[in-house]
Design a protein around this motif. Structure first.
Motif, short mmCIF file in Angstrom:
data_model
loop_
_atom_site.label_atom_id
_atom_site.label_comp_id
_atom_site.label_asym_id
_atom_site.label_seq_id
_atom_site.Cartn_x
_atom_site.Cartn_y
_atom_site.Cartn_z
N GLU A 1 1.05 -8.33 2.12
CA GLU A 1 -0.01 -9.10 1.38
C GLU A 1 0.09 -10.44 1.91
O GLU A 1 -1.05 -11.26 1.78
CB GLU A 1 0.71 -9.23 0.05
N ASP B 1 -9.36 -5.73 -0.82
CA ASP B 1 -8.48 -4.66 -1.58
C ASP B 1 -7.53 -4.22 -0.33
O ASP B 1 -7.80 -3.62 0.64
CB ASP B 1 -9.61 -3.67 -1.64
N THR B 2 -6.21 -4.70 -0.94
CA THR B 2 -5.06 -4.37 -0.02
C THR B 2 -4.62 -3.08 0.22
O THR B 2 -4.30 -2.63 1.35
CB THR B 2 -3.76 -5.13 -0.32
N ASP B 3 -5.19 -2.21 -0.40
CA ASP B 3 -5.14 -0.67 -0.66
C ASP B 3 -5.76 -0.11 0.58
O ASP B 3 -5.37 0.69 1.31
CB ASP B 3 -5.20 -0.02 -1.66
N ASN C 1 -4.59 -4.86 -5.07
CA ASN C 1 -4.60 -3.30 -4.56
C ASN C 1 -5.73 -2.77 -5.65
O ASN C 1 -5.68 -2.93 -6.99
CB ASN C 1 -3.24 -2.88 -5.14
#
Length: 363
Positions: free
Chosen positions: A231, A153-155, A15
């Motif tokens: 994720e 970037d998982t966000d 994130n």
């Protein structure tokens, strides 16, 4: 024959990682070509600029022109030369990332891949899929190395439409079945060598992760939140599938995807949506058990991947057009010839219609 497994030098997932872009890439160059779509540039330019603030690096921002074509690659090469770029950062989706990799290859400079979506298994690979400017499949450009870095970037990915993550699962769905076919036929992988056992293991883990986490991840992303399932699916779509397909090998599913690019009715579909149906067609070609076919169909239904021609946009099934798809799937050099039996356009045509008929029974 030797075995091989291929991967990027670094795979980073977490994130807010785009905010740390300078720290991750500082040693790779002095003048970076930063490639993004017009919409992507509005969303990420300020983040990249803030990351490089007060540093001695130069950033050259350029908007991507939609297709990974020879024309677009050559345009960007000229921009690199005129600005003295010595590294490229691609921030966006599959075709943009493939373009960044191709520019990196021709200009002999490092490439950093920053997907804003998890819709394909392209990011980790030493491969660019080239299309014509009109969006028809052109050729595979096999590259001598994988990216220096893949940064997830998982966000940012969580803010993308859930359909894109689902498309990535469609692409990843083929990984295990194509690797299995290549293992049986002893076909070589994208590097021209035999797959290492670890590649096959990653392909299996990819499929298991999809079945276990896919629906949970889709539901989470529809609510714009990141959960452990999200994720895990991002990793499956990007890393497990990326290493699995490249080192495990491709077979019928992706060739059939390429065949469907000749139909205008299918141009609205994402890569992975066509690959998902191609996977079902491959299972029919292999005469797999109905239990296995049903497992794949039920998974596709649960996350809304197409299981019929109608869901692909082919409202009227015209035999001549389906045969053109089959012929394109069997073009010279296609990965469909990695299947462990003889393949003809006629056998692919029969499998497409049969897969469609099976799919209709589950609607």
């Amino acid at each position: 024959m030797a075995k091989i497994i291929m991967s990027p030098s670094k795979y980073i997932q977490g994130n807010g990682e785009l905010k740390k872009l300078y720290a991750h890439t500082a040693n790779l160059g002095t003048t970076f070509l930063v490639l993004a779509t017009e919409g992507g540039m509005k969303r990420i330019k300020h983040i990249v600029e803030e990351s490089f603030k007060d540093q001695s690096k130069k950033l050259v921002f350029e908007i991507f022109n939609k297709e990974c074509s020879k024309e677009e690659i050559n345009r960007l090469i000229e921009i690199c030369k005129s600005n003295g770029c010595d590294a490229v950062i691609g921030i966006g989706g599959g075709k943009l990332l493939d373009t960044a990799k191709a520019v990196s290859y021709y200009e002999k400079m490092p490439v950093v891949i920053v997907p804003t979506i998890a819709s394909t298994d392209a990011p980790c690979s030493a491969l660019s899929v080239l299309y014509t400017p009109e969006g028809v499949f052109d050729q595979y450009l096999v590259l001598p190395k994988n990216p220096e870095m893949v940064l997830m970037d998982t966000d940012i990915i969580a803010k993308a439409p859930a359909r894109l993550l689902v498309a990535g699962m469609g692409d990843a769905l083929a990984t295990y079945f194509e690797a299995r076919a290549c293992d049986i036929s002893k076909a070589t992988n994208m590097a021209g060598l035999l797959p290492a056992k670890s590649a096959y293991a990653l392909a299996q883990l990819c499929y298991e992760t999809l079945l276990e986490e896919g629906l949970k991840a889709k539901l989470a992303l529809e609510n714009k939140v990141v959960t452990p399932a999200v994720e895990n699916i991002i990793e499956a779509n990007t890393y497990l599938s990326g290493i699995g397909f490249e080192s495990g090998g491709l077979a019928a599913a992706h060739a059939i995807h390429n065949g469907f690019t000749v139909l205008k009715e299918c141009h609205h579909l994402y890569h992975g949506e066509k690959v998902a149906f191609g996977t079902l067609v491959q299972l029919v070609m292999e005469n797999c058990s109905m239990e296995e076919i049903e497992e794949v169909i039920q998974f596709c239904k649960s996350i809304e991947l197409p299981i019929t021609l109608g869901q692909m946009g082919v409202k009227e099934v015209k035999p001549k057009e389906i045969m053109e798809v089959a012929k394109a799937s069997c073009a010279e050099g296609e990965t469909i010839y990695n299947m462990p039996f003889e393949v003809t356009a006629e056998s692919v045509y029969a499998a497409i219609l049969t897969a469609d008929a099976i799919g209709k029974r589950y609607l």
